[in-house]
Design an enzyme around this catalytic site. Structure first.
Site, mmCIF file in Angstrom:
data_model
loop_
_atom_site.group_PDB
_atom_site.id
_atom_site.type_symbol
_atom_site.label_atom_id
_atom_site.label_comp_id
_atom_site.label_asym_id
_atom_site.label_seq_id
_atom_site.Cartn_x
_atom_site.Cartn_y
_atom_site.Cartn_z
ATOM 1 N N TRP A 146 0.840 -1.190 0.000
ATOM 2 C CA TRP A 146 0.000 0.000 0.000
ATOM 3 C C TRP A 146 0.887 1.257 0.000
ATOM 4 O O TRP A 146 0.984 1.956 0.991
ATOM 5 C CB TRP A 146 -0.931 -0.011 1.211
ATOM 6 C CG TRP A 146 -1.665 -1.307 1.344
ATOM 7 C CD1 TRP A 146 -1.409 -2.321 2.216
ATOM 8 C CD2 TRP A 146 -2.750 -1.770 0.543
ATOM 9 N NE1 TRP A 146 -2.279 -3.360 2.023
ATOM 10 C CE2 TRP A 146 -3.114 -3.060 0.997
ATOM 11 C CE3 TRP A 146 -3.471 -1.224 -0.533
ATOM 12 C CZ2 TRP A 146 -4.144 -3.800 0.435
ATOM 13 C CZ3 TRP A 146 -4.501 -1.962 -1.091
ATOM 14 C CH2 TRP A 146 -4.829 -3.232 -0.607
ATOM 15 N N ASP A 202 5.442 7.046 4.397
ATOM 16 C CA ASP A 202 6.665 7.814 4.609
ATOM 17 C C ASP A 202 7.501 7.851 3.335
ATOM 18 O O ASP A 202 7.143 7.253 2.319
ATOM 19 C CB ASP A 202 7.464 7.230 5.774
ATOM 20 C CG ASP A 202 8.050 5.859 5.453
ATOM 21 O OD1 ASP A 202 7.502 5.161 4.584
ATOM 22 O OD2 ASP A 202 9.050 5.482 6.073
ATOM 23 N N GLU A 205 8.296 4.692 1.641
ATOM 24 C CA GLU A 205 7.144 3.988 1.060
ATOM 25 C C GLU A 205 6.784 2.708 1.813
ATOM 26 O O GLU A 205 6.296 1.756 1.226
ATOM 27 C CB GLU A 205 7.398 3.664 -0.423
ATOM 28 C CG GLU A 205 7.778 4.877 -1.239
ATOM 29 C CD GLU A 205 7.917 4.585 -2.710
ATOM 30 O OE1 GLU A 205 7.234 5.241 -3.499
ATOM 31 O OE2 GLU A 205 8.721 3.703 -3.072
ATOM 32 N N GLU A 206 7.008 2.723 3.116
ATOM 33 C CA GLU A 206 6.799 1.503 3.887
ATOM 34 C C GLU A 206 5.820 1.651 5.052
ATOM 35 O O GLU A 206 5.107 0.707 5.382
ATOM 36 C CB GLU A 206 8.146 0.999 4.436
ATOM 37 C CG GLU A 206 9.109 0.574 3.357
ATOM 38 C CD GLU A 206 10.503 0.261 3.881
ATOM 39 O OE1 GLU A 206 11.290 -0.337 3.141
ATOM 40 O OE2 GLU A 206 10.803 0.626 5.042
ATOM 41 N N GLU A 427 22.404 3.342 -5.008
ATOM 42 C CA GLU A 427 21.537 3.673 -3.890
ATOM 43 C C GLU A 427 22.199 3.318 -2.562
ATOM 44 O O GLU A 427 22.208 4.106 -1.620
ATOM 45 C CB GLU A 427 20.227 2.894 -4.035
ATOM 46 C CG GLU A 427 19.209 3.154 -2.935
ATOM 47 C CD GLU A 427 17.946 2.329 -3.146
ATOM 48 O OE1 GLU A 427 16.902 2.930 -3.456
ATOM 49 O OE2 GLU A 427 18.008 1.081 -3.020
#
Length: 585
Positions: A146, A202, A205-206, A427
């Site tokens: 989500w 956040d 994305e978690e 990253e």
């Protein structure tokens, strides 16, 4: 032979064959043009972003494992915030950079209009995190179940464009600001003003709750946007009112353990790069060491910084044996498991940047304060230092600022140690041996390098209005992922009933904006009973005479589903009992 000798010297100093240089100054000088070139190469349609529209920033050229060949509103806005700062501050006013900024404006005006799974331009679509690079909506699955909405993107985009608008107003380009920039900025500001108190994922994305980073950048966007609105004779009242509310809510993330709890949900320690990134991206030198806005040199920000850094000292192999007052590799948060949970280049550089920002202010104001909150930070460098104000004429000021500068340089040196010889920044880098990992040529890594370089060189960004702000005595503190409702003494037994049809094994839970409802934590949400199925019920003692926000969530096979927005609101009476009857939506 001479070149080989130099390599051996660098290898000995850095301890790693991939190291570029032995000092922060050398590394940053070498990396600056590399970072700039690689960043620009990730902006379409040329370079590594082939197929992307003009002004579209790809997160990374990586298309598989992980697939990052998309454009995120957050990443794009942070990248162009760095580019716009370089242009407006006179660091680089090349025609190429100006063209890129113009393309950014045009592309974002178009992206705002794209209908997407989060909605349309007027029904929540501005909170959509990412899009395909050809200006179409992304409709596939995210890494987490989500991942939408993410409400930091509109705030960051508004901020970048507001800085650009202010620069253009200084060039007397009023018509372009009013007709081209303001409509884009206004849409984002309106979204922030209307949705700041709603749940959000956040920046990683978690976690779906409220996020310190999101709240901080939302506050800046509204404060800065209100000032711009006033300049061009637009209404600023709503923005100012909600900025005050955000400033109130921002204070709730601070806890007595001496650090900022990054998210109001998620079940983690709360120690997160989120908080350091928030500090550097809301830096306003004119505000000094203000703790209300968590300025980089504030006692709260410094205490938080060292708590965050220390969270990684014992969990990464590459940090083994490093003294407590020396720099180490840092990542997103200590519980991270993504790609094995490794240090991130941008996170490590953010620590250096916050410290460089702090030095800028201390040198400008010619003094520094050591408070009970920041004492542990300063005692890393001088165990005998005590609370007090130290003028720049004192030996204590000189020794402390010199030590902090060396500490900051140390984080740059960590990045240098694990940067490949070609200067390319991925990253992450391995927690075990420093090998680059995950997405190659991450655009945000390059942007983080450029902003760290600017801070290292003493560059001061334009003020956004943080100076002199005070937390209002009365404001709406509750928000969609945390906060608390005010209330009088005593409690009231409130029964929540919700009509919700479920499948076998699925259960309904309740969480909300106060401690009694677990502060928006999905992990600790209260379980309802289904004795009168399909009505699910629970009775909770809540603060009397208070306004509280809440939502129901479903849990099934480890997946969590929240009710749709907006939050439910209950006005708890001053006494007696109360029953709230709802239907799942």
């Amino acid at each position: 032979m001479a070149r080989f000798s130099v390599f051996l010297t660098l290898f000995a100093l850095c301890g790693h064959a991939l190291c570029q240089s032995s000092t922060a100054d050398q590394f940053l000088a070498q990396e600056s043009p590399i970072a700039k070139a690689n960043l620009l190469a990730n902006i379409g349609p040329d370079g590594k972003a082939a197929g992307a529209g003009a002004g579209v920033v790809i997160a990374s050229p990586s298309k598989t494992d992980p697939p990052y060949f998309f454009t995120w509103t957050r990443d794009t806005s942070l990248v162009f915030a760095a580019i716009i700062d370089q242009y407006t501050l006179g660091i680089d006013q090349s025609a190429n950079l100006r063209t890129q900024i113009d393309n950014f404006v045009t592309s974002q005006a178009r992206i705002q209009q794209i209908s997407n799974p989060s909605g349309t331009i007027t029904t929540g679509g501005l909170g959509e995190p990412k899009f395909n690079v050809d200006f179409t909506a992304f409709t596939g699955k995210f890494f987490c179940a989500w991942g939408r909405p993410q409400r930091d993107g509109p705030a960051l985009r508004a901020t970048a464009m507001t800085v650009w608008a202010n620069f253009l107003l200084g060039q007397n380009n009023v018509t372009y600001v009013q007709n081209s920039l303001w409509p884009i900025i206004q849409r984002d500001l309106d979204y922030v003003a209307q949705n700041w108190n709603q749940t959000t994922f956040d920046l990683w994305e978690e976690v779906s709750s409220s996020s310190f980073f999101t709240t901080a950048v939302q506050h800046r966007s509204l404060r800065q946007g209100a000032a711009l609105a006033t300049k061009i004779s637009q209404s600023a009242t709503t923005y100012t009112t909600q900025a005050d509310n955000l400033l109130c809510f921002l204070q709730s993330y601070w806890n007595t353990a001496g650090f900022v709890t990054a998210n109001t949900g998620g079940g983690r320690s709360g120690k997160d790069a989120n908080t350091v990134l928030a500090s550097i991206h809301t830096f306003d030198a004119a505000a000094g060491c203000d703790s209300v806005t968590f300025q980089p040199c504030s006692d709260r920000a410094l205490s938080n910084l060292i708590t965050y850094v220390n969270a990684f000292r014992s969990i990464y192999t590459i940090n083994s044996g490093i003294a407590a007052n020396q720099a180490v590799a840092t990542g997103r948060y200590p519980e991270d498991s993504y790609f094995g949970g490794n240090p991130w280049y941008l996170a490590t550089l953010a620590v250096a940047e916050q410290l460089y920002d702090a030095l800028i202010v201390w040198n400008q104001q010619k003094s520094l304060d050591v408070t009970a909150t920041s004492l542990a930070f300063f005692q890393l460098f001088d165990s005998s230092v005590t609370t007090g104000t130290y003028a720049s004429t004192t030996t204590t000021f000189t020794s402390l600022t010199s030590a902090v500068k060396n500490f900051a340089d140390g984080f740059v040196n960590v990045v240098a140690k694990f940067t490949p010889s070609n200067g390319g920044l991925s990253e992450q880098y391995s927690r075990n041996d420093g090998t680059p990992l995950s997405a190659v040529d991450l655009t945000w890594s390059y942007a983080a390098t450029l902003t760290a370089i600017d801070a290292h060189q003493g560059v001061t960004p334009a003020s956004w209005g943080a100076k002199g702000l005070t937390v209002p005595t009365q404001c709406q503190r509750s928000a969609g992922g945390g906060g608390s409702g005010g209330g009088g003494a005593g409690t009231v037994a409130v029964t929540f009933n919700v009509h919700a049809e479920t499948v076998f094994g699925e259960n309904i839970f309740l969480t909300g904006s106060v401690d009694e409802l677990q502060n928006w934590s999905p992990d600790n949400a209260l379980a309802l009973n289904a004795d009168n199925y399909p009505t699910w019920s629970i009775t909770v003692n809540l603060p009397a005479n208070s306004q509280i926000e809440y939502k129901y969530i479903r849990k099934f096979n480890g997946a969590i589903t929240w009710e749709s927005d907006p939050n439910n609101v209950i006005n708890v009476p001053a006494s007696g009992t109360f029953t709230e009857n709802d239907t799942w939506r």
